[in-house]
Design an enzyme around this catalytic site. Structure first.
Site, PDB file in Angstrom:
ATOM      1  N   TYR A 138       0.881  -1.170   0.103  1.00 31.94           N
ATOM      2  CA  TYR A 138       0.043  -0.035  -0.004  1.00 31.94           C
ATOM      3  C   TYR A 138       0.910   1.174  -0.026  1.00 31.94           C
ATOM      4  CZ  TYR A 138      -3.710   3.135   1.463  1.00 31.94           C
ATOM      5  OH  TYR A 138      -4.735   4.171   1.682  1.00 31.94           O
ATOM      6  N   LYS A 166      -1.721  -1.320  -3.931  1.00 30.48           N
ATOM      7  CA  LYS A 166      -2.850  -0.467  -3.917  1.00 30.48           C
ATOM      8  C   LYS A 166      -1.880   0.876  -4.094  1.00 30.48           C
ATOM      9  CE  LYS A 166      -5.999   2.569  -1.574  1.00 30.48           C
ATOM     10  NZ  LYS A 166      -6.919   2.511  -0.413  1.00 30.48           N
ATOM     11  N   ILE A 208      -8.657  -0.077  -5.586  1.00 27.87           N
ATOM     12  CA  ILE A 208      -9.013  -0.328  -4.207  1.00 27.87           C
ATOM     13  C   ILE A 208      -9.256   1.187  -3.658  1.00 27.87           C
ATOM     14  CG2 ILE A 208      -8.466  -0.873  -1.872  1.00 27.87           C
ATOM     15  CD1 ILE A 208      -6.579  -2.800  -2.782  1.00 27.87           C
TER      16      ILE A 208
END
Length: 299
Positions: A138, A166, A208
């Site tokens: 992320y 992400k 996402i």
């Protein structure tokens, strides 16, 4: 879960809290079913939307178990393990392992700690040593205080069980280079929702993101629309996503605005957990005005 399984609409579900801070489990189940009906392929527990900073390891584990019991194999369940300290991240890993999460979403050191190259690699060495679960990186410069480079992302992918990322960089130069170099090697999932449709054309596998909960275009149809030639449907969806992102990220303290917007469309999102305060009357009026502009129905 393999990289081929990480694609399409992967929402980060909110955690519905009561006014006294308890998790409302039946509301969580209703929200989970709503996201499946919107076309989710995986649902993320304890992301930013889920107020990860306010959830203990035990609460995360309970939500994962509730999600798995609700999903019954219809979607994968991912759990966030980001934390400033490795001890906290490893406690979250154990909760995910014990309750059947399919994948783990992880920033490097978060929120208050910037990581050197050595610290960054050591963090993921320790996480990987603790679990065989696949990892989804992320990259959120706003939350981390720094950004992963494409080189760092590639190194992490090559040395750990990383199936995707992400990517929440707000720099389109960065997205372009990331997708060109790694788009075929890992599942690149778009974060900022105004990048969703352009990134599909450049090779992103999914998103996402926050905003597709409200769009006219069903999130499960965005891959096909995004990869095609821009037309009226493409432009309308992109405009809705852009304005929704500006609205939700620019109103109240996250995720108070998102929860208020979900409540307006009839979903039991509850209120934020202390110290975040609910959206004000003025905030809700702003959301309603924007919904009116975008043609989004609410109660």
């Amino acid at each position: 879960m393999k990289k081929e399984d990480l694609y399409g609409y992967v929402p980060a579900i909110v955690t519905p809290f009561s006014d006294t801070g308890e998790i409302i489990e039946d509301a969580f189940v209703e929200l989970f079913e709503f996201l499946i009906n919107r076309g989710a392929t995986t649902i993320c527990i304890a992301g930013d939307n889920g107020e990860s900073w306010a959830l203990s390891a035990a609460e995360r584990g309970r939500l994962v178990r509730l999600a798995k019991d609700t999903a019954k194999g219809r979607v994968y369940v991912m759990m966030g393990i980001s934390a400033p300290t490795i001890a906290a991240s490893l406690a979250y890993v154990r909760a995910a392992e014990e309750n059947g999460a399919d994948a783990l979403l992880s920033m490097p050191q978060t929120y208050v700690l910037k990581a050197s190259q050595a610290e960054l690699m050591a963090r993921f060495d320790k996480v990987s040593a603790a679990t065989a679960k696949p990892l989804v990186l992320y990259n959120s410069p706003r939350r981390m205080g720094f950004s992963l480079s494409v080189d760092q992302t590639e190194t992490l992918m090559n040395n750990h069980n990383v199936i995707g990322i992400k990517e929440s960089q707000r720099d389109f130069f960065y997205h372009t280079h990331l997708l060109q170099r790694l788009g075929d090697k890992m599942s690149v999932m778009t974060g900022p929702c105004h990048y969703i449709l352009p990134n599909f054309a450049l090779g992103a596998k999914g998103f996402i993101a926050t905003g597709p909960e409200f769009t006219d275009l069903k999130p499960s149809e965005m891959a096909t629309v995004g990869a095609g030639a821009p037309d009226a449907i493409w432009r309308h969806a992109h405009y809705q996503l852009t304005v929704l992102y500006e609205l939700l990220m620019g109103t109240a303290t996250w995720p108070a605005s998102f929860k208020a917007a979900l409540n307006l469309i009839g979903l039991p999102a509850g209120v934020p957990r202390d110290p975040v305060m609910p959206a004000t009357v003025d905030d809700i009026d702003k959301i309603k005005r924007t919904f009116d502009q975008l043609g989004i129905s609410y109660s």
